[in-house]
Design a protein around this motif. Structure first.
Motif, PDB file in Angstrom:
ATOM      1  N   LEU A   1      -3.373-100.216  50.077  1.00  0.00           N
ATOM      2  CA  LEU A   1      -4.105-100.436  48.830  1.00  0.00           C
ATOM      3  C   LEU A   1      -4.192 -99.155  48.003  1.00  0.00           C
ATOM      4  O   LEU A   1      -4.006 -99.170  46.782  1.00  0.00           O
ATOM      5  CB  LEU A   1      -5.511-100.953  49.135  1.00  0.00           C
ATOM      6  N   ALA A   2      -4.461 -98.024  48.677  1.00  0.00           N
ATOM      7  CA  ALA A   2      -4.624 -96.757  47.956  1.00  0.00           C
ATOM      8  C   ALA A   2      -3.315 -96.291  47.335  1.00  0.00           C
ATOM      9  O   ALA A   2      -3.277 -95.836  46.185  1.00  0.00           O
ATOM     10  CB  ALA A   2      -5.171 -95.689  48.897  1.00  0.00           C
TER      11      ALA A   2
ATOM     12  N   THR B   1       2.154 -97.231  59.125  1.00  0.00           N
ATOM     13  CA  THR B   1       1.298 -97.320  57.936  1.00  0.00           C
ATOM     14  C   THR B   1       1.945 -96.644  56.735  1.00  0.00           C
ATOM     15  O   THR B   1       2.000 -97.201  55.633  1.00  0.00           O
ATOM     16  CB  THR B   1      -0.070 -96.675  58.234  1.00  0.00           C
ATOM     17  N   VAL B   2       2.447 -95.431  56.944  1.00  0.00           N
ATOM     18  CA  VAL B   2       3.065 -94.676  55.853  1.00  0.00           C
ATOM     19  C   VAL B   2       4.297 -95.406  55.331  1.00  0.00           C
ATOM     20  O   VAL B   2       4.525 -95.488  54.112  1.00  0.00           O
ATOM     21  CB  VAL B   2       3.433 -93.258  56.341  1.00  0.00           C
ATOM     22  N   ALA B   3       5.109 -95.938  56.233  1.00  0.00           N
ATOM     23  CA  ALA B   3       6.338 -96.623  55.831  1.00  0.00           C
ATOM     24  C   ALA B   3       6.032 -97.837  54.965  1.00  0.00           C
ATOM     25  O   ALA B   3       6.652 -98.046  53.913  1.00  0.00           O
ATOM     26  CB  ALA B   3       7.126 -97.042  57.075  1.00  0.00           C
ATOM     27  N   ALA B   4       5.071 -98.660  55.397  1.00  0.00           N
ATOM     28  CA  ALA B   4       4.737 -99.870  54.634  1.00  0.00           C
ATOM     29  C   ALA B   4       4.187 -99.521  53.264  1.00  0.00           C
ATOM     30  O   ALA B   4       4.571-100.122  52.248  1.00  0.00           O
ATOM     31  CB  ALA B   4       3.734-100.714  55.420  1.00  0.00           C
ATOM     32  N   ALA B   5       3.291 -98.545  53.206  1.00  0.00           N
ATOM     33  CA  ALA B   5       2.679 -98.186  51.924  1.00  0.00           C
ATOM     34  C   ALA B   5       3.720 -97.692  50.930  1.00  0.00           C
ATOM     35  O   ALA B   5       3.717 -98.077  49.753  1.00  0.00           O
ATOM     36  CB  ALA B   5       1.609 -97.118  52.146  1.00  0.00           C
ATOM     37  N   HIS B   6       4.640 -96.841  51.398  1.00  0.00           N
ATOM     38  CA  HIS B   6       5.662 -96.316  50.484  1.00  0.00           C
ATOM     39  C   HIS B   6       6.631 -97.414  50.054  1.00  0.00           C
ATOM     40  O   HIS B   6       6.996 -97.491  48.868  1.00  0.00           O
ATOM     41  CB  HIS B   6       6.430 -95.177  51.152  1.00  0.00           C
TER      42      HIS B   6
END
Length: 727
Positions: free
Chosen positions: A167-168, A293-298
Motif C-alpha cells: 500500500l505504501a 514483500t519488496v518484490a511484490a510492492a515494486h
C-alpha cells in the motif's frame, strides 16, 4: 519486448532437438542434444543449487548460459539483435527445463536480468491457447490480497507488513487493494463470486511447501473457517477462478514455483497454468519474507504505471539485485500460458488518481484533530477477531457488532481496520456522544436532495432513517455507522452497572431498528469500554458482541518490533524493555506511551523507571480502572484478586473452581467481563472460554498467595495434563 522461444522436441530415443526462434522470424534454428545432458544438468543443479547452503550463483549462471547458447550462439545473437524494450526468454517446460534456475543466466559480465540494454527476462512457457486479453482501460490496478496464517503453523509471518508495504509503495500510483481476511479458500470462492468485475491480480501470501513423499504434490497452507490448518492444492484454487481468471496470480509462498521430486512433478505455479491461469509467479525455494514483500510492492508499482508484465518483472529483478541487494532475488519465477501478458492497465498519463480516504482519518479527536487509531503501517495482529467480526457483519440477519474492552486495547483501531476490509461501504463515524442532530448531520453528506428532504421532514427519526436507507437500497448504496467510544452514552447505576443514558436510548433504538427494518446491507460497529444490554431483546440478538483482549504472543512481538525502543537493536537496556512490557501488560496504547519514555535521552535508568511508574498510574486513571473497581461489589473485587494467581489466560472452569467459595461467582465473573475488568478470549474446542485478570487494574494478590498458587497449579495440572492424558 521481443520474445525468443526455446523448445525441446523428442527426435530419437536418446536424442532431443532444442529449437530456437524469435517471434515473427522464421524458420527456427536447432541444435541436437543427448537426453542425458539434460538429466546431468538437472542432477547437478540439485546438489549445487537446490540443496547447497551457499550456491555459486555466477558460476551456475555462466554454465547455463553456455549450454543454452550452444555452438550456434543463438542466445547471444538474439540479445545482440534486440535493441529496444528488452528480450523475453520463453523457455518451454518440457523435459524438466522448468526445474533449472534460468534466472541465473550470466554472460560472464553480469546476470542477464540486470542488463540495462537490453534486459533479458526468463519466463517458463506452457504452449496453450489463450483467450484475447481484456481491452486496456485507464483505471487503477485491481489487486485482491489474501494472507494465510493458521493456528499452530510456525513461523508466523508478518503479513501485515507485506500488505502495508504494498500500500505504501503504490500510494502515489493507481492501485486498489481489496483484502480477503479469512485466509480460507472456501471464503475466497464466495468473495470471487460476489464481484463480477475482474481483479487484475490475486496475491496469496503465506507458507507453501511440497509433499515429502509420493505423490510429491506442492501445496499452500491455508486456513479453515475457524483458523485451523488446511493444505490447499492447485485444483482448489482453480475451482475458485474457473470461469474468471485474474490476469496474474502471485503465489508469495516458499517453493510455489519449484517442481517436486527433482522436477518430475509440476510446480504449483505450472499446475495452475495447466488448469487455465494465464500467468503465475512463484518462488523456486524458501524465500525470506522481506524479499517477497519488496518484490511484490515494486512489481505492482511498475504494473500500475502501465508496464507490461515482462517489463515489470525485469525491473523487479534489477531492483532486488541493485537497490535492495537481497541474496535470494533469483528465486522469483514466472510461468505463462502462451504469450507473456502485456500491460494490465493503461499508463495514467496526466490523470492524477485520488485514492479513497484512509479510514483512520475519520477517527479524529474533535479537540486536537489528531488521528486516534493505528495506520496500516502500524497495525498488527487481531486476525481472529477481524475474521469473527467480519463474518458477523456479513450475516444476513446481522445489524452489526459491539467491540468492547478496557481502554487502550485498540477497539477503535480494529473498527478502522474493519472499514478497510469493507471498502464497498460508505462510512459514517460518530465519536462519543450520540444525539439526533449529530446523526442527521453526519448522514446528510451521504444523501441526495430527495433523501435530504426526507431527513428534514416532520417524520419521526426512525421513519426518517428507514425511508432514507430504503432509498439507498434501491441505488445499491450501503452505509456502515461507527459509534466510536460509545461509553460516553452510558452512566453507572448505584451498583456500578453501566446503562444507556435516557436520551441515547431512543436515538440508538431508532438507528438499530431502521437498519433492521430497511432490509438492506447497512450495518453498525460500536466500540465501547463496557458491554451493555439494549432493552429490545431482538436487537440484542442481532448485534454480535465480543470483547477485545490485550496483545499476546506473536501479536505482541510484532507490535514491539514496530516501536523503536523495543526493537532488538534499539540500544535500550534489555532490562528496561522487559520492565516496560510487563507494565504495559499487552496494552497497545500504554506500550506506545512507554516507547516514548524509553526514547527520552539524558535520563538515568532510575529516572526512566520513575517515569514509567507515573505513566502506568496516569493510564490507570485515564481508563477509570480504580473508579470502576470501587463501584463494584467486594466479592467481585475479591474474584479479580484471586485471579491474579493465573499469569496466562485459563479456562473459565479453572477460574470458577479457584473462586468456588465466593457467592454468586458466575454472576460476578460475567459482570467483570462486561465491564472489561476481566479479559476473555474466544472459546476453543478444548479449553472453552479463556479468562485473565489485567495487571493494569493495580490489584494485589491475597496474603495467602503461596497456598493459592499451589491450588491454581493443581487445578491447571488436572485440567491440562491428567484430563488431557485420559482423552
Amino acid at each position: 519486448m521481443q520474445t525468443l522461444r526455446i523448445q525441446l522436441k523428442e527426435d530419437q530415443r536418446d536424442r532431443v532437438e532444442l529449437r530456437y526462434w524469435v517471434e515473427s522470424q522464421t524458420p527456427s534454428e536447432a541444435q541436437f542434444l543427448n537426453s542425458s545432458q539434460i538429466a546431468d544438468l538437472v542432477k547437478e543443479q540439485k546438489s549445487h543449487y537446490y540443496l547447497a547452503q551457499h550456491p555459486q550463483l555466477r558460476e551456475m549462471g555462466q554454465k547455463l548460459f553456455c549450454w543454452l547458447d550452444g555452438e550456434g550462439r543463438w542466445l547471444s545473437r538474439a540479445i545482440e539483435d534486440c535493441h529496444q524494450g528488452g528480450l523475453i526468454l520463453a523457455i518451454a517446460t518440457h523435459q524438466n527445463l522448468a526445474h533449472l534456475p534460468w534466472e541465473l543466466l550470466h554472460d560472464g559480465t553480469s546476470f542477464l536480468v540486470e542488463g540495462a540494454n537490453p534486459v533479458v527476462v526468463p519466463v517458463r512457457w506452457i504452449e496453450r491457447k489463450t483467450p484475447p486479453p481484456p481491452a486496456l482501460e485507464a483505471r487503477p490496478l485491481q489487486v485482491l490480497f489474501m494472507a494465510t496464517s493458521p493456528e499452530t503453523v510456525e513461523p508466523v509471518l508478518d503479513f501485515e507488513e507485506e500488505e502495508a508495504r504494498i500500500l505504501a509503495q503504490t500510494q502515489e500510483m493507481a492501485v486498489q487493494v481489496r483484502v480477503e481476511e479469512s485466509g480460507c479458500v472456501a471464503e475466497l470462492g464466495k468473495l470471487w463470486k460476489r464481484y463480477l468485475q475482474r481483479f487484475d491480480i490475486f496475491h496469496l501470501t503465506g507458507h507453501g511447501d511440497i509433499q515429502r513423499q509420493e505423490p510429491y504434490y506442492p501445496y499452500f497452507i491455508t486456513e479453515t473457517e475457524t483458523g485451523d490448518r488446511h493444505d490447499a492444492f492447485a485444483p482448489e484454487f482453480a475451482e475458485v477462478f474457473r470461469h474468471r481468471w485474474p490476469q496474474l496470480i502471485f503465489l508469495s509462498g516458499c517453493r510455489t514455483g519449484q517442481a517436486g521430486n527433482q522436477g518430475t512433478v509440476l510446480s504449483m505455479a505450472e499446475t495452475l497454468i495447466q488448469e487455465g491461469a494465464r500467468a503465475v509467479l512463484g518462488w523456486g525455494l524458501p524465500v525470506l519474507p522481506t524479499t517477497a514483500t519488496v518484490a511484490a510492492a515494486h512489481l505492482y508499482q511498475e504494473l500500475a504505471a502501465g508496464c507490461s508484465l515482462g517489463e515489470g518483472l525485469g525491473s523487479t529483478y534489477r531492483y532486488l539485485l541493485q537497490k535492495e541487494k537481497v541474496k535470494d532475488w533469483h528465486l522469483l519465477r514466472l510461468y505463462v500460458r502462451g504469450d507473456c501478458p502485456g500491460a494490465l492497465v493503461e499508463p495514467p498519463g496526466d490523470y492524477h488518481w485520488q485514492p479513497p480516504q484512509p479510514p483512520q482519518e475519520q477517527f479524529l479527536d474533535p479537540l486536537t484533530h489528531e488521528v486516534r487509531v493505528a495506520t496500516s503501517e502500524e497495525f498488527v495482529g487481531r486476525r481472529r477477531y477481524l475474521q469473527r467480526y467480519l463474518r458477523a457483519l456479513k450475516k444476513p440477519q446481522s445489524i452489526g457488532v459491539l467491540i468492547y474492552g478496557i481502554g487502550g486495547v485498540g477497539k477503535s483501531t480494529v473498527a478502522a481496520r474493519l472499514l478497510e476490509r469493507m471498502p464497498e461501504y460508505e462510512r459514517i463515524v460518530i465519536y462519543r456522544g450520540l444525539d439526533k442532530e449529530k446523526l442527521i448531520n453526519k448522514l446528510s453528506p451521504q444523501t441526495n436532495e430527495t433523501e435530504l428532504e426526507i431527513l428534514e421532514g416532520n417524520l419521526s427519526l426512525k421513519q426518517h432513517l428507514i425511508n432514507c436507507l430504503q432509498i439507498l437500497n434501491s441505488q445499491k448504496q450501503q452505509l456502515i455507522f461507527v459509534l466510536d467510544d460509545f461509553e460516553a452514552n452510558l452512566e453507572p447505576t448505584a451498583h456500578g452497572k453501566p446503562v444507556l443514558k435516557k436520551d441515547a436510548v431512543k436515538v440508538l433504538r431508532d438507528l438499530l431498528e431502521a437498519i433492521a427494518q430497511s432490509r438492506g446491507p447497512h450495518r453498525v460497529i460500536i466500540t465501547c469500554r463496557y458491554d451493555f444490554i439494549f432493552p429490545d431483546p431482538t436487537l440484542n440478538r442481532r448485534l454480535y458482541r465480543e470483547p477485545l483482549a490485550a496483545l499476546r504472543g506473536e501479536d505482541l512481538r510484532k507490535k514491539c518490533q514496530r516501536l523503536e525502543s523495543f526493537k532488538v537493536d534499539s540500544g535500550v537496556d534489555a532490562g528496561l524493555q522487559e520492565r516496560a512490557k510487563k507494565v504495559a501488560d499487552g496494552n497497545p496504547r500504554l506500550l506506545e506511551e512507554l516507547n516514548k519514555i524509553l526514547q527520552t535521552s539524558g535520563l538515568t535508568i532510575g529516572e526512566i523507571t520513575t517515569q514509567m511508574q507515573k505513566a502506568e498510574e496516569q493510564f490507570r486513571v485515564d481508563i477509570l480502572a480504580e473508579k470502576l473497581l470501587n463501584q463494584q461489589d467486594k466479592d467481585l473485587r475479591e474474584i479479580l484478586r484471586l485471579g491474579l494467581v493465573f499469569e496466562m489466560p485459563v479456562p473459565r472452569s479453572a477460574f470458577e473452581e479457584l473462586c468456588s467459595q465466593i457467592r454468586n461467582r458466575d454472576t460476578h465473573i460475567s459482570r467483570a467481563i462486561s465491564l472489561g475488568l476481566l479479559e476473555t478470549i474466544q472459546s476453543t474446542p478444548v479449553d472453552g472460554e479463556l479468562l485473565r485478570v489485567s495487571r493494569l487494574l493495580g490489584l494485589t494478590a491475597p496474603e495467602n498467595h503461596e497456598s493459592l498458587y499451589n491450588q491454581g497449579a493443581n487445578i491447571l495440572y488436572r485440567m491440562w495434563v491428567e484430563e488431557w492424558t485420559k482423552k
